[in-house]
Every structure is written in C-alpha cells, then in structure tokens.
Design an enzyme around this catalytic site. Structure first.
Site, PDB file in Angstrom:
ATOM      1  N   ASN A  26      37.978  40.405  -1.987  1.00  0.00           N
ATOM      2  CA  ASN A  26      36.554  40.403  -2.344  1.00  0.00           C
ATOM      3  C   ASN A  26      36.247  41.337  -3.512  1.00  0.00           C
ATOM      4  O   ASN A  26      35.128  41.802  -3.666  1.00  0.00           O
ATOM      5  CB  ASN A  26      35.680  40.697  -1.127  1.00  0.00           C
ATOM      6  CG  ASN A  26      35.945  42.059  -0.538  1.00  0.00           C
ATOM      7  OD1 ASN A  26      36.845  42.767  -0.973  1.00  0.00           O
ATOM      8  ND2 ASN A  26      35.146  42.451   0.444  1.00  0.00           N
TER       9      ASN A  26
ATOM     10  N   LYS B 250      39.393  46.142  -6.769  1.00  0.00           N
ATOM     11  CA  LYS B 250      40.568  45.948  -5.918  1.00  0.00           C
ATOM     12  C   LYS B 250      41.672  45.200  -6.671  1.00  0.00           C
ATOM     13  O   LYS B 250      41.434  44.667  -7.769  1.00  0.00           O
ATOM     14  CB  LYS B 250      40.127  45.197  -4.654  1.00  0.00           C
ATOM     15  CG  LYS B 250      39.133  45.997  -3.799  1.00  0.00           C
ATOM     16  CD  LYS B 250      38.766  45.258  -2.513  1.00  0.00           C
ATOM     17  CE  LYS B 250      37.813  46.098  -1.660  1.00  0.00           C
ATOM     18  NZ  LYS B 250      37.516  45.433  -0.349  1.00  0.00           N
TER      19      LYS B 250
ATOM     20  N   TYR C 284      39.785  54.354   4.368  1.00  0.00           N
ATOM     21  CA  TYR C 284      39.379  53.321   5.328  1.00  0.00           C
ATOM     22  C   TYR C 284      39.480  53.807   6.777  1.00  0.00           C
ATOM     23  O   TYR C 284      39.631  52.988   7.692  1.00  0.00           O
ATOM     24  CB  TYR C 284      40.232  52.063   5.134  1.00  0.00           C
ATOM     25  CG  TYR C 284      39.824  51.207   3.943  1.00  0.00           C
ATOM     26  CD1 TYR C 284      38.497  50.772   3.785  1.00  0.00           C
ATOM     27  CD2 TYR C 284      40.748  50.797   2.994  1.00  0.00           C
ATOM     28  CE1 TYR C 284      38.119  49.977   2.709  1.00  0.00           C
ATOM     29  CE2 TYR C 284      40.370  49.988   1.912  1.00  0.00           C
ATOM     30  CZ  TYR C 284      39.057  49.586   1.783  1.00  0.00           C
ATOM     31  OH  TYR C 284      38.677  48.788   0.721  1.00  0.00           O
TER      32      TYR C 284
ATOM     33  N   HIS D 176      35.144  47.488  -4.005  1.00  0.00           N
ATOM     34  CA  HIS D 176      34.611  48.392  -2.987  1.00  0.00           C
ATOM     35  C   HIS D 176      33.449  49.155  -3.609  1.00  0.00           C
ATOM     36  O   HIS D 176      33.500  49.514  -4.785  1.00  0.00           O
ATOM     37  CB  HIS D 176      35.673  49.396  -2.543  1.00  0.00           C
ATOM     38  CG  HIS D 176      35.081  50.545  -1.775  1.00  0.00           C
ATOM     39  ND1 HIS D 176      34.815  50.445  -0.421  1.00  0.00           N
ATOM     40  CD2 HIS D 176      34.644  51.777  -2.162  1.00  0.00           C
ATOM     41  CE1 HIS D 176      34.244  51.587  -0.015  1.00  0.00           C
ATOM     42  NE2 HIS D 176      34.143  52.408  -1.055  1.00  0.00           N
TER      43      HIS D 176
ATOM     44  N   GLU E  84      34.253  59.826  -0.581  1.00  0.00           N
ATOM     45  CA  GLU E  84      35.182  58.944  -1.287  1.00  0.00           C
ATOM     46  C   GLU E  84      35.464  59.431  -2.715  1.00  0.00           C
ATOM     47  O   GLU E  84      36.598  59.344  -3.187  1.00  0.00           O
ATOM     48  CB  GLU E  84      34.605  57.519  -1.314  1.00  0.00           C
ATOM     49  CG  GLU E  84      34.548  56.902   0.088  1.00  0.00           C
ATOM     50  CD  GLU E  84      33.780  55.591   0.141  1.00  0.00           C
ATOM     51  OE1 GLU E  84      33.267  55.141  -0.912  1.00  0.00           O
ATOM     52  OE2 GLU E  84      33.694  55.007   1.239  1.00  0.00           O
TER      53      GLU E  84
ATOM     54  N   THR F 243      30.016  41.137   2.004  1.00  0.00           N
ATOM     55  CA  THR F 243      31.449  41.407   2.138  1.00  0.00           C
ATOM     56  C   THR F 243      32.291  40.139   2.001  1.00  0.00           C
ATOM     57  O   THR F 243      33.333  40.146   1.345  1.00  0.00           O
ATOM     58  CB  THR F 243      31.710  42.070   3.511  1.00  0.00           C
ATOM     59  OG1 THR F 243      30.878  43.231   3.619  1.00  0.00           O
ATOM     60  CG2 THR F 243      33.162  42.500   3.642  1.00  0.00           C
TER      61      THR F 243
ATOM     62  N   PHE G 191      41.611  43.541  10.886  1.00  0.00           N
ATOM     63  CA  PHE G 191      41.871  43.328   9.460  1.00  0.00           C
ATOM     64  C   PHE G 191      42.426  44.569   8.772  1.00  0.00           C
ATOM     65  O   PHE G 191      42.703  44.531   7.572  1.00  0.00           O
ATOM     66  CB  PHE G 191      40.592  42.855   8.739  1.00  0.00           C
ATOM     67  CG  PHE G 191      39.429  43.834   8.798  1.00  0.00           C
ATOM     68  CD1 PHE G 191      39.343  44.911   7.927  1.00  0.00           C
ATOM     69  CD2 PHE G 191      38.414  43.661   9.742  1.00  0.00           C
ATOM     70  CE1 PHE G 191      38.280  45.800   7.981  1.00  0.00           C
ATOM     71  CE2 PHE G 191      37.344  44.542   9.800  1.00  0.00           C
ATOM     72  CZ  PHE G 191      37.274  45.621   8.917  1.00  0.00           C
TER      73      PHE G 191
ATOM     74  N   ARG H 266      30.815  39.345  -5.955  1.00  0.00           N
ATOM     75  CA  ARG H 266      31.632  38.597  -4.988  1.00  0.00           C
ATOM     76  C   ARG H 266      31.206  37.133  -4.927  1.00  0.00           C
ATOM     77  O   ARG H 266      32.041  36.235  -4.765  1.00  0.00           O
ATOM     78  CB  ARG H 266      31.521  39.248  -3.611  1.00  0.00           C
ATOM     79  CG  ARG H 266      32.257  40.599  -3.529  1.00  0.00           C
ATOM     80  CD  ARG H 266      31.778  41.407  -2.349  1.00  0.00           C
ATOM     81  NE  ARG H 266      32.606  42.589  -2.072  1.00  0.00           N
ATOM     82  CZ  ARG H 266      32.264  43.517  -1.186  1.00  0.00           C
ATOM     83  NH1 ARG H 266      31.135  43.417  -0.502  1.00  0.00           N
ATOM     84  NH2 ARG H 266      33.059  44.555  -0.979  1.00  0.00           N
TER      85      ARG H 266
HETATM   86  P1  IDP Z   1      32.319  46.360   2.497  1.00  0.00           P
HETATM   87  O1  IDP Z   1      33.505  46.409   1.557  1.00  0.00           O
HETATM   88  O2  IDP Z   1      31.392  45.242   2.136  1.00  0.00           O
HETATM   89  O3  IDP Z   1      31.649  47.686   2.671  1.00  0.00           O
HETATM   90  P2  IDP Z   1      33.486  46.808   5.120  1.00  0.00           P
HETATM   91  O4  IDP Z   1      32.920  46.245   6.386  1.00  0.00           O
HETATM   92  O5  IDP Z   1      33.325  48.275   4.867  1.00  0.00           O
HETATM   93  O6  IDP Z   1      32.903  45.941   3.921  1.00  0.00           O
HETATM   94  O7  IDP Z   1      35.027  46.442   5.110  1.00  0.00           O
HETATM   95  C1  IDP Z   1      35.892  47.047   4.188  1.00  0.00           C
HETATM   96  C2  IDP Z   1      36.803  45.996   3.620  1.00  0.00           C
HETATM   97  O8  IDP Z   1      37.624  45.472   4.666  1.00  0.00           O
HETATM   98  C3  IDP Z   1      36.084  44.759   3.055  1.00  0.00           C
HETATM   99  O9  IDP Z   1      35.622  44.937   1.744  1.00  0.00           O
HETATM  100  C4  IDP Z   1      37.167  43.711   3.159  1.00  0.00           C
HETATM  101  O10 IDP Z   1      38.107  43.851   2.097  1.00  0.00           O
HETATM  102  C5  IDP Z   1      37.823  44.091   4.481  1.00  0.00           C
HETATM  103  N1  IDP Z   1      37.209  43.398   5.621  1.00  0.00           N
HETATM  104  C6  IDP Z   1      36.111  43.737   6.323  1.00  0.00           C
HETATM  105  N2  IDP Z   1      35.837  42.875   7.303  1.00  0.00           N
HETATM  106  C7  IDP Z   1      36.812  41.947   7.227  1.00  0.00           C
HETATM  107  C8  IDP Z   1      37.095  40.756   7.977  1.00  0.00           C
HETATM  108  O11 IDP Z   1      36.403  40.368   8.915  1.00  0.00           O
HETATM  109  N3  IDP Z   1      38.197  40.055   7.579  1.00  0.00           N
HETATM  110  C9  IDP Z   1      38.973  40.459   6.556  1.00  0.00           C
HETATM  111  N4  IDP Z   1      38.750  41.546   5.829  1.00  0.00           N
HETATM  112  C10 IDP Z   1      37.684  42.283   6.155  1.00  0.00           C
HETATM  113 MG    MG Z   2      32.431  49.469   3.488  1.00  0.00          MG
END
Ligand code: IDP
Ligand code: MG
Length: 150
Positions: free
Chosen positions: A128, A21, A61, A131, A142, A103, A69, A114
């Site tokens: 974070n 990212k 997404y 992806h 994807e 995450t 978010f 992370r």
């Molecule tokens: P992942 O990247 O660990 O698969 P996902 O739940 O698919 O997590 O969420 C996609 C992305 O959205 C995360 O990597 C993060 O950048 C963002 N994200 C997810 N949940 C939150 C949150 O509660 N607050 C802020 N950003 C979030």
């Molecule tokens: Mg995800």
C-alpha cells in the site's frame, strides 16, 4: 492583533514520519509521492533512501506484533529499499493520512496515493505504498527511530 495570532499558528506546525515502502520505491513512485506532499504545501525536513532492519521494524510496528499480517508485513518491508521522509507543516499528521488514503488500496478513495496508485492487498500481499504517522505521539516516536538526532 498579529502578534497574538502568529505565535498561535506557529504552535500548530507539526512533523510526521512518512515511509515510501519497497513497492513505491521499486515502482519508481518516490518522486510522485513526494510531489503530492510538496504540492499540498508541506515542507520536506529529511529524505533518505535506506534499508530497514528487523530491529527498526520491530520497534516501528510494535503495536502490530502478533497480528496475522505482522510477519509478512516485516518481510515485505525488508524486500527492498525504502524512502524515509520527515515532512512538516500545519496539520501534516492528519493531512498526510488523508493524502495516503485508506489502508487497503482496493477501497482507498481515488485521488489518494493508495487509491490512485495502489491495488494489491491481502494477508501476504499488502503493498500500500506508504506509511504515515497516525498521531503526534506516534510521529515523535517514529521520527526518533528512523532519524535519530533530527
Ligand atoms: P496504516 O498503515 O494505514 O496506518 P495499520 O493498521 O497501522 O495501517 O497497519 C500497518 C500496515 O500493516 C499497513 O499499512 C499494511 O501494510 C499492513 N496491514 C494492516 N492491516 C493489514 C491486513 O489486514 N492485511 C495485510 N496487511 C495489513
Ligand atoms: Mg498505522
């Protein structure tokens, strides 16, 4: 018998989409992240520095559209170049998720990308670093979005 075992192992070779990212690229961590992927034994099938677009991110997404978010996430992903990566190897989808860690980088385990390298988190601050596809279906979808024709 090796002629039975070898094809079965080959069938388990998978591909996953990794995105370093904008925070990872900005902080100069692309090499460190790729190093961890390669050190684990996965192969790089494609690596490309690129700018994401709103259209690409909307498709990528789609499952998160409407969540609180979502808009800040898309803004963040447009804030600078990203490194698109396709990695392959046995179990790479689950394996990269394991390398990436939870995450939220605050609670991600030390030893993970992370957990070792990330820190900031919140609804608007959500850096974070990486992806990684979360299932074979997501990986296929994807990879087709980020690397059409690969
Ligand atoms: P992942 O990247 O660990 O698969 P996902 O739940 O698919 O997590 O969420 C996609 C992305 O959205 C995360 O990597 C993060 O950048 C963002 N994200 C997810 N949940 C939150 C949150 O509660 N607050 C802020 N950003 C979030
Ligand atoms: Mg995800």
């Amino acid at each position: 018998m090796t002629d039975v075992v070898a094809p079965a192992l080959e069938e388990t070779i998978e591909r996953t989409l990794i995105v370093v990212k904008p925070d990872g690229v900005r902080r100069g961590l692309s090499g460190e992240i790729l190093r961890r992927v390669e050190a684990k034994g996965y192969t790089l099938a494609a690596v490309r520095l690129m700018d994401a677009t709103p259209e690409l991110l909307a498709a990528h997404y789609a499952e998160h559209e409407g969540k609180p978010f979502y808009d800040p996430l898309v803004d963040f992903m447009l804030s600078g170049p990203v490194l698109g990566v396709v990695a392959e190897g046995q179990g790479v989808i689950e394996g990269f998720r394991s390398l990436a860690g939870a995450t939220n980088p605050t609670s991600a385990a030390p030893g993970t990308i992370r957990g070792d390298l990330g820190r900031d988190w919140g609804l608007r601050v959500q850096q974070n670093l990486v992806h990684g596809s979360d299932s074979p279906e997501s990986a296929a979808r994807e990879i087709a979005l980020w690397f059409p024709g690969l």
